[in-house]
Scaffold this active site. Structure first.
Site, PDB file in Angstrom:
ATOM      1  N   GLY A 135      42.972  70.428   9.253  1.00  0.00           N
ATOM      2  CA  GLY A 135      44.290  70.944   8.864  1.00  0.00           C
ATOM      3  C   GLY A 135      44.470  70.881   7.355  1.00  0.00           C
ATOM      4  O   GLY A 135      45.076  71.779   6.747  1.00  0.00           O
ATOM      5  N   THR A 136      43.943  69.832   6.740  1.00  0.00           N
ATOM      6  CA  THR A 136      44.076  69.692   5.282  1.00  0.00           C
ATOM      7  C   THR A 136      43.274  70.775   4.573  1.00  0.00           C
ATOM      8  O   THR A 136      43.738  71.349   3.572  1.00  0.00           O
ATOM      9  CB  THR A 136      43.615  68.288   4.841  1.00  0.00           C
ATOM     10  OG1 THR A 136      44.449  67.324   5.494  1.00  0.00           O
ATOM     11  CG2 THR A 136      43.699  68.106   3.336  1.00  0.00           C
ATOM     12  N   HIS A 172      34.266  65.111   7.927  1.00  0.00           N
ATOM     13  CA  HIS A 172      34.987  64.105   8.706  1.00  0.00           C
ATOM     14  C   HIS A 172      34.028  63.418   9.685  1.00  0.00           C
ATOM     15  O   HIS A 172      32.930  63.899   9.937  1.00  0.00           O
ATOM     16  CB  HIS A 172      36.142  64.742   9.486  1.00  0.00           C
ATOM     17  CG  HIS A 172      37.336  65.069   8.631  1.00  0.00           C
ATOM     18  ND1 HIS A 172      37.425  66.236   7.909  1.00  0.00           N
ATOM     19  CD2 HIS A 172      38.465  64.356   8.358  1.00  0.00           C
ATOM     20  CE1 HIS A 172      38.567  66.240   7.239  1.00  0.00           C
ATOM     21  NE2 HIS A 172      39.216  65.119   7.488  1.00  0.00           N
ATOM     22  N   THR A 196      56.041  61.690  11.354  1.00  0.00           N
ATOM     23  CA  THR A 196      55.698  62.123  12.711  1.00  0.00           C
ATOM     24  C   THR A 196      55.366  63.616  12.716  1.00  0.00           C
ATOM     25  O   THR A 196      56.083  64.409  12.114  1.00  0.00           O
ATOM     26  CB  THR A 196      56.883  61.850  13.656  1.00  0.00           C
ATOM     27  OG1 THR A 196      57.180  60.456  13.586  1.00  0.00           O
ATOM     28  CG2 THR A 196      56.562  62.233  15.089  1.00  0.00           C
ATOM     29  N   ALA A 244      54.940  48.804  15.634  1.00  0.00           N
ATOM     30  CA  ALA A 244      53.725  48.232  16.225  1.00  0.00           C
ATOM     31  C   ALA A 244      52.611  49.258  16.337  1.00  0.00           C
ATOM     32  O   ALA A 244      51.498  48.936  16.756  1.00  0.00           O
ATOM     33  CB  ALA A 244      54.039  47.654  17.608  1.00  0.00           C
ATOM     34  N   GLY A 245      52.895  50.500  15.964  1.00  0.00           N
ATOM     35  CA  GLY A 245      51.875  51.547  16.022  1.00  0.00           C
ATOM     36  C   GLY A 245      50.848  51.384  14.910  1.00  0.00           C
ATOM     37  O   GLY A 245      50.984  50.521  14.043  1.00  0.00           O
ATOM     38  N   LYS A 298      35.817  63.998  15.350  1.00  0.00           N
ATOM     39  CA  LYS A 298      36.840  65.046  15.121  1.00  0.00           C
ATOM     40  C   LYS A 298      36.504  66.295  15.934  1.00  0.00           C
ATOM     41  O   LYS A 298      35.365  66.759  15.923  1.00  0.00           O
ATOM     42  CB  LYS A 298      36.922  65.378  13.623  1.00  0.00           C
ATOM     43  CG  LYS A 298      38.086  66.281  13.279  1.00  0.00           C
ATOM     44  CD  LYS A 298      38.349  66.295  11.775  1.00  0.00           C
ATOM     45  CE  LYS A 298      39.440  67.257  11.377  1.00  0.00           C
ATOM     46  NZ  LYS A 298      40.742  66.947  11.967  1.00  0.00           N
TER      47      LYS A 298
HETATM   48  P1  NAD Z   1      50.634  55.349  17.258  1.00  0.00           P
HETATM   49  O1  NAD Z   1      50.686  55.854  18.676  1.00  0.00           O
HETATM   50  O2  NAD Z   1      49.674  54.261  16.935  1.00  0.00           O
HETATM   51  O3  NAD Z   1      52.103  54.826  16.832  1.00  0.00           O
HETATM   52  C1  NAD Z   1      53.311  55.411  17.223  1.00  0.00           C
HETATM   53  C2  NAD Z   1      54.274  54.275  17.590  1.00  0.00           C
HETATM   54  O4  NAD Z   1      55.580  54.794  17.806  1.00  0.00           O
HETATM   55  C3  NAD Z   1      53.831  53.546  18.867  1.00  0.00           C
HETATM   56  O5  NAD Z   1      53.756  52.151  18.608  1.00  0.00           O
HETATM   57  C4  NAD Z   1      54.946  53.874  19.822  1.00  0.00           C
HETATM   58  O6  NAD Z   1      55.189  52.846  20.778  1.00  0.00           O
HETATM   59  C5  NAD Z   1      56.129  54.033  18.866  1.00  0.00           C
HETATM   60  N1  NAD Z   1      57.281  54.677  19.496  1.00  0.00           N
HETATM   61  C6  NAD Z   1      57.305  55.640  20.463  1.00  0.00           C
HETATM   62  N2  NAD Z   1      58.585  55.897  20.811  1.00  0.00           N
HETATM   63  C7  NAD Z   1      59.374  55.110  20.046  1.00  0.00           C
HETATM   64  C8  NAD Z   1      60.786  54.926  19.952  1.00  0.00           C
HETATM   65  N3  NAD Z   1      61.643  55.609  20.707  1.00  0.00           N
HETATM   66  N4  NAD Z   1      61.254  54.003  19.064  1.00  0.00           N
HETATM   67  C9  NAD Z   1      60.416  53.307  18.303  1.00  0.00           C
HETATM   68  N5  NAD Z   1      59.054  53.417  18.362  1.00  0.00           N
HETATM   69  C10 NAD Z   1      58.563  54.322  19.228  1.00  0.00           C
HETATM   70  O7  NAD Z   1      50.401  56.622  16.364  1.00  0.00           O
HETATM   71  P2  NAD Z   1      50.034  56.708  14.804  1.00  0.00           P
HETATM   72  O8  NAD Z   1      48.575  56.980  14.649  1.00  0.00           O
HETATM   73  O9  NAD Z   1      50.638  55.551  14.079  1.00  0.00           O
HETATM   74  O10 NAD Z   1      50.793  58.057  14.395  1.00  0.00           O
HETATM   75  C11 NAD Z   1      52.187  58.203  14.600  1.00  0.00           C
HETATM   76  C12 NAD Z   1      52.633  59.588  14.144  1.00  0.00           C
HETATM   77  O11 NAD Z   1      52.420  59.722  12.737  1.00  0.00           O
HETATM   78  C13 NAD Z   1      51.871  60.763  14.775  1.00  0.00           C
HETATM   79  O12 NAD Z   1      52.761  61.834  14.968  1.00  0.00           O
HETATM   80  C14 NAD Z   1      50.831  61.115  13.730  1.00  0.00           C
HETATM   81  O13 NAD Z   1      50.382  62.444  13.825  1.00  0.00           O
HETATM   82  C15 NAD Z   1      51.641  60.894  12.482  1.00  0.00           C
HETATM   83  N6  NAD Z   1      50.855  60.671  11.257  1.00  0.00           N
HETATM   84  C16 NAD Z   1      51.301  61.323  10.150  1.00  0.00           C
HETATM   85  C17 NAD Z   1      50.674  61.140   8.928  1.00  0.00           C
HETATM   86  C18 NAD Z   1      51.234  61.824   7.709  1.00  0.00           C
HETATM   87  O14 NAD Z   1      50.715  61.608   6.602  1.00  0.00           O
HETATM   88  N7  NAD Z   1      52.294  62.606   7.867  1.00  0.00           N
HETATM   89  C19 NAD Z   1      49.585  60.265   8.824  1.00  0.00           C
HETATM   90  C20 NAD Z   1      49.160  59.589   9.973  1.00  0.00           C
HETATM   91  C21 NAD Z   1      49.815  59.806  11.188  1.00  0.00           C
END
Ligand code: NAD
Length: 266
Positions: free
Chosen positions: A164-165, A154, A98, A9-10, A158
């Site tokens: 970071g990129t 950006h 993450t 749902a995130g 920001k």
């Molecule tokens: P967000 O807060 O919208 O989504 C995170 C979701 O994880 C939330 O819905 C939260 O309720 C859920 N969550 C928390 N604990 C949980 C659990 N125990 N079980 C299941 N779900 C759980 O955040 P976002 O913007 O979607 O980003 C999420 C992560 O991804 C961050 O760490 C962000 O930095 C990372 N990210 C990485 C990249 C990449 O390319 N590597 C790109 C974008 C975001």
């Protein structure tokens, strides 16, 4: 291939559900959320703005790992720790987006990768990873007669600079020249700075509007200039790359991989 989405749902979770649903050969295995999340019990696909799929958003990560070939995790570092254990228990591959893992978290990921296939990347964009790889190659081919400058732009919200990129691109360029970025980085030029030092890697940051992210690496030679630009227009680039990584895990040996493995640069 059955793909489960934890944190479905995130912001990224919803895009990942959309990407799995739109990708041929992929089947959505289900989605979880953390305890108390208001989306629990809602239809996984409907919550992501799609037609309902008949599966509810659940707290039962164990059942999701058992039902999935690969699980995609863009959640929180604390949640990833539990997901690593479940992936090992069920022999499920993991795609880890993450960010923010501490030393213990990173050590747990490396330990789990002895048993299961894990793809981990700070940035899952296919284009950005191509830009990293090509920048490193070009920096090796074009010697320090070519001045390297990295420009990024950006949105106005920001808070950090350079991005970071951009720093990652600087590190790739420095690696291509066999030097450490710390020794050649030129940041924040202002006022009487003196002439540019040969071999420096310069950075400049622009901020404005709602620009998602733009990065240009410039190699400025005597009579020619090579420029390589990546422009992002949506966070959908991360979900596209993550699902490509998820599909790539099929049949791979246990180990810790990144997007350069997925794209065939290694
Ligand atoms: P967000 O807060 O919208 O989504 C995170 C979701 O994880 C939330 O819905 C939260 O309720 C859920 N969550 C928390 N604990 C949980 C659990 N125990 N079980 C299941 N779900 C759980 O955040 P976002 O913007 O979607 O980003 C999420 C992560 O991804 C961050 O760490 C962000 O930095 C990372 N990210 C990485 C990249 C990449 O390319 N590597 C790109 C974008 C975001």
């Amino acid at each position: 291939m059955k793909i489960g989405i934890v944190g479905c749902a995130g912001r990224m979770g919803q895009m990942l559900v959309q990407e799995v649903t739109a990708t041929q050969g992929c089947e959505l295995a289900g989605g979880t959320e953390g305890p108390g999340n208001p989306a629990l019990g809602r239809d996984v696909a409907a919550h992501a703005g799609l037609d309902a799929c008949g599966m509810e958003i659940s707290e039962d990560a164990e059942a999701l790992f058992a039902a999935s070939d690969v699980v995609v995790d863009f959640t929180l570092p604390a949640a990833t720790a539990n997901h690593l254990a479940l992936a090992q228990k069920n022999g499920t591959s993991l795609v880890l987006g993450t960010t923010g893992h501490d030393e213990n978290g990173l050590a747990a990921i490396e330990a789990a990768a002895k048993d299961i296939t894990i793809v981990k990347a700070m940035n899952f964009s296919i284009g950005v990873n191509v830009q990293f790889a090509i920048t490193q190659q070009l920096a090796g081919i074009l010697d320090d007669d070519y001045d390297i400058e990295i420009i990024e732009m950006h949105h106005k919200h920001k808070v950090d600079s350079p991005s970071g990129t951009a720093i990652g691109l600087g590190e790739a360029a420095a690696a291509g020249r066999g030097v450490s970025l710390d020794d050649v980085s030129a940041r924040g030029r202002d006022g009487i700075t003196g002439a540019r030092k040969k071999g420096d890697i310069g950075f400049a940051s622009l901020r404005g509007g709602e620009v998602v992210g733009e990065h240009t690496v410039i190699f400025a030679g005597e009579n020619e200039r090579v420029e390589f630009t990546h422009r992002a227009s949506s966070r959908g680039i991360f979900s596209k790359g993550a699902i490509r990584a998820a599909r790539w895990t099929d049949g791979k040996d246990a180990g810790l991989y990144d997007m350069l493995d997925v794209l065939g640069f290694k």
